[in-house]
Write a protein that holds these residues in place. Structure first.
Motif, PDB file in Angstrom:
ATOM      1  N   ILE A  97       0.860  -1.177   0.000  1.00 37.04           N
ATOM      2  CA  ILE A  97       0.000   0.000   0.000  1.00 37.04           C
ATOM      3  C   ILE A  97       0.898   1.230   0.000  1.00 37.04           C
ATOM      4  O   ILE A  97       1.876   1.300   0.751  1.00 37.04           O
ATOM      5  N   GLY A  98       0.579   2.189  -0.841  1.00 32.06           N
ATOM      6  CA  GLY A  98       1.346   3.424  -0.906  1.00 32.06           C
ATOM      7  C   GLY A  98       0.461   4.629  -0.675  1.00 32.06           C
ATOM      8  O   GLY A  98      -0.765   4.531  -0.587  1.00 32.06           O
ATOM      9  N   ALA A 132      -3.473  -1.139  10.412  1.00 34.48           N
ATOM     10  CA  ALA A 132      -4.519  -2.089  10.018  1.00 34.48           C
ATOM     11  C   ALA A 132      -5.619  -1.418   9.213  1.00 34.48           C
ATOM     12  O   ALA A 132      -6.306  -2.077   8.419  1.00 34.48           O
ATOM     13  N   ALA A 133      -5.796  -0.107   9.396  1.00 33.97           N
ATOM     14  CA  ALA A 133      -6.777   0.623   8.585  1.00 33.97           C
ATOM     15  C   ALA A 133      -6.358   0.623   7.123  1.00 33.97           C
ATOM     16  O   ALA A 133      -7.200   0.592   6.215  1.00 33.97           O
ATOM     17  N   ALA A 134      -5.039   0.685   6.886  1.00 30.17           N
ATOM     18  CA  ALA A 134      -4.545   0.637   5.509  1.00 30.17           C
ATOM     19  C   ALA A 134      -4.836  -0.720   4.875  1.00 30.17           C
ATOM     20  O   ALA A 134      -5.227  -0.806   3.707  1.00 30.17           O
ATOM     21  N   VAL A 135      -4.653  -1.791   5.637  1.00 35.37           N
ATOM     22  CA  VAL A 135      -4.927  -3.134   5.112  1.00 35.37           C
ATOM     23  C   VAL A 135      -6.421  -3.296   4.834  1.00 35.37           C
ATOM     24  O   VAL A 135      -6.823  -3.897   3.822  1.00 35.37           O
ATOM     25  N   ALA A 136      -7.264  -2.756   5.719  1.00 40.75           N
ATOM     26  CA  ALA A 136      -8.706  -2.805   5.496  1.00 40.75           C
ATOM     27  C   ALA A 136      -9.077  -2.041   4.226  1.00 40.75           C
ATOM     28  O   ALA A 136      -9.881  -2.510   3.403  1.00 40.75           O
ATOM     29  N   TRP A 137      -8.467  -0.846   4.056  1.00 39.15           N
ATOM     30  CA  TRP A 137      -8.711  -0.082   2.832  1.00 39.15           C
ATOM     31  C   TRP A 137      -8.349  -0.906   1.603  1.00 39.15           C
ATOM     32  O   TRP A 137      -9.096  -0.946   0.609  1.00 39.15           O
ATOM     33  N   LEU A 138      -7.207  -1.581   1.650  1.00 38.93           N
ATOM     34  CA  LEU A 138      -6.751  -2.373   0.512  1.00 38.93           C
ATOM     35  C   LEU A 138      -7.746  -3.494   0.188  1.00 38.93           C
ATOM     36  O   LEU A 138      -8.111  -3.688  -0.979  1.00 38.93           O
ATOM     37  N   VAL A 193     -11.012  -2.603  10.552  1.00 37.56           N
ATOM     38  CA  VAL A 193      -9.756  -2.792  11.291  1.00 37.56           C
ATOM     39  C   VAL A 193      -9.838  -4.049  12.140  1.00 37.56           C
ATOM     40  O   VAL A 193      -8.882  -4.835  12.215  1.00 37.56           O
ATOM     41  N   ALA A 194     -10.969  -4.257  12.795  1.00 40.93           N
ATOM     42  CA  ALA A 194     -11.134  -5.451  13.634  1.00 40.93           C
ATOM     43  C   ALA A 194     -11.010  -6.729  12.809  1.00 40.93           C
ATOM     44  O   ALA A 194     -10.398  -7.713  13.243  1.00 40.93           O
ATOM     45  N   HIS A 249      -6.976  11.658  -2.656  1.00 36.53           N
ATOM     46  CA  HIS A 249      -7.563  11.579  -1.328  1.00 36.53           C
ATOM     47  C   HIS A 249      -7.559  10.165  -0.758  1.00 36.53           C
ATOM     48  O   HIS A 249      -8.168   9.909   0.272  1.00 36.53           O
ATOM     49  N   GLU A 250      -6.876   9.254  -1.438  1.00 37.58           N
ATOM     50  CA  GLU A 250      -6.794   7.890  -0.922  1.00 37.58           C
ATOM     51  C   GLU A 250      -5.465   7.261  -1.333  1.00 37.58           C
ATOM     52  O   GLU A 250      -4.783   7.763  -2.230  1.00 37.58           O
ATOM     53  N   PRO A 251      -5.074   6.160  -0.681  1.00 41.14           N
ATOM     54  CA  PRO A 251      -3.816   5.485  -1.034  1.00 41.14           C
ATOM     55  C   PRO A 251      -3.896   4.811  -2.405  1.00 41.14           C
ATOM     56  O   PRO A 251      -4.906   4.886  -3.100  1.00 41.14           O
ATOM     57  N   ASP A 252      -2.807   4.119  -2.757  1.00 43.45           N
ATOM     58  CA  ASP A 252      -2.821   3.248  -3.918  1.00 43.45           C
ATOM     59  C   ASP A 252      -2.200   1.916  -3.522  1.00 43.45           C
ATOM     60  O   ASP A 252      -1.804   1.725  -2.369  1.00 43.45           O
TER      61      ASP A 252
END
Length: 260
Positions: A60-61, A204-210, A122-123, A74-77
């Motif tokens: 994730i970037g 973990a929020a980044a992983v959830a976003w992915l 996240v959970a 406004h969001e990752p890639d």
């Protein structure tokens, strides 16, 4: 459209193989949008899989607000991590395979359960995680002089080149990843410090976003995958002889040595 996507996938692959960077996608194709850029990335991935490479994870970037503002998003890639990109700690990293590399320190998640969006939280990520590890991501751009916009980096596999994983897998139970501290050293000198909260407020929020983002393409995060959650600090440039060492509170450390 399909022919143009194929053309750009081949151009970026050729730039990676020859170490001769290409002009920016967004200069030659100004109207290219983000979904099309991801289709270029997937077309590149198809060609690498056809050559026998395997997907072992994802990265994730653009997880910091500063980087998002710089690229006007406004969001990752995200990009894919292939088995050919994994460097074992202690193994020298040859700059001869790279163009204009930089290094980032990240928390790597190792999954024991599948994560399939939409609606991943996240959970859910913490429940599905076997453990976390210290990691380094070696980023590189196949675009001249890092002159990139969001579509350029997405098409170029989110500017990813290689990853180095630390040796210890730490369970997430009892860890508050938001408060996880990091000291990043270059040649023995601390060049940056950070905390887990720099990554979308919680790694973990980044992983959830992915997991939710890739669901648009009928993809999911699978058991055993390694997911790099995003850099805790700015990227550090490296040269022949550079040693990068990242020490994470409670997770341990990971290092990489660069040679010609």
């Amino acid at each position: 459209m399909e022919n143009r996507i194929q053309e750009w996938a081949e151009r970026l692959l050729r730039a990676e193989e020859t170490r001769i960077p290409t002009n920016p996608l967004t200069v030659e194709w100004p109207e290219v949008d983000i979904p099309t850029a991801y289709n270029i990335q997937l077309k590149m991935l198809e060609q690498k899989l056809a050559r026998g490479q395997k997907v072992v994870g994802m990265k994730i970037g653009l997880t910091s607000k500063a980087m998002q503002q710089m690229l006007g998003v406004h969001e990752p890639d995200y990009g894919h991590v292939l088995d050919s990109m994994v460097v074992f700690e202690g193994e020298p990293v040859s700059l001869s395979r790279l163009i204009q590399p930089r290094v980032e320190a990240e928390v790597a998640f190792v999954l024991r359960e599948r994560l399939c969006g939409p609606g991943v939280t996240v959970a859910d990520v913490l429940r599905a995680t076997a453990g976390v590890m210290p990691s380094l991501e070696i980023i590189d751009s196949r675009v001249k002089d890092w002159k990139i916009k969001i579509q350029d980096t997405i098409a170029d596999n989110a500017s990813s080149a290689a990853i180095v994983l630390g040796g210890a897998l730490m369970p997430v139970d009892g860890l508050d990843l938001r408060l996880l501290g990091l000291a990043l050293e270059k040649d023995g000198q601390v060049v940056a410090t950070g905390a887990g909260a720099a990554v979308l407020g919680h790694p973990a929020a980044a992983v959830a976003w992915l997991a939710n983002a890739i669901a648009r393409y009928n993809l999911s995060l699978e058991p055993g995958m390694v997911v790099l959650s995003g850099s805790l600090t700015q990227a550090v440039a490296v040269e022949p002889g550079t040693v990068i060492h990242a020490t994470f509170d409670r997770l341990g450390s990971v290092s990489a040595r660069f040679v010609e």
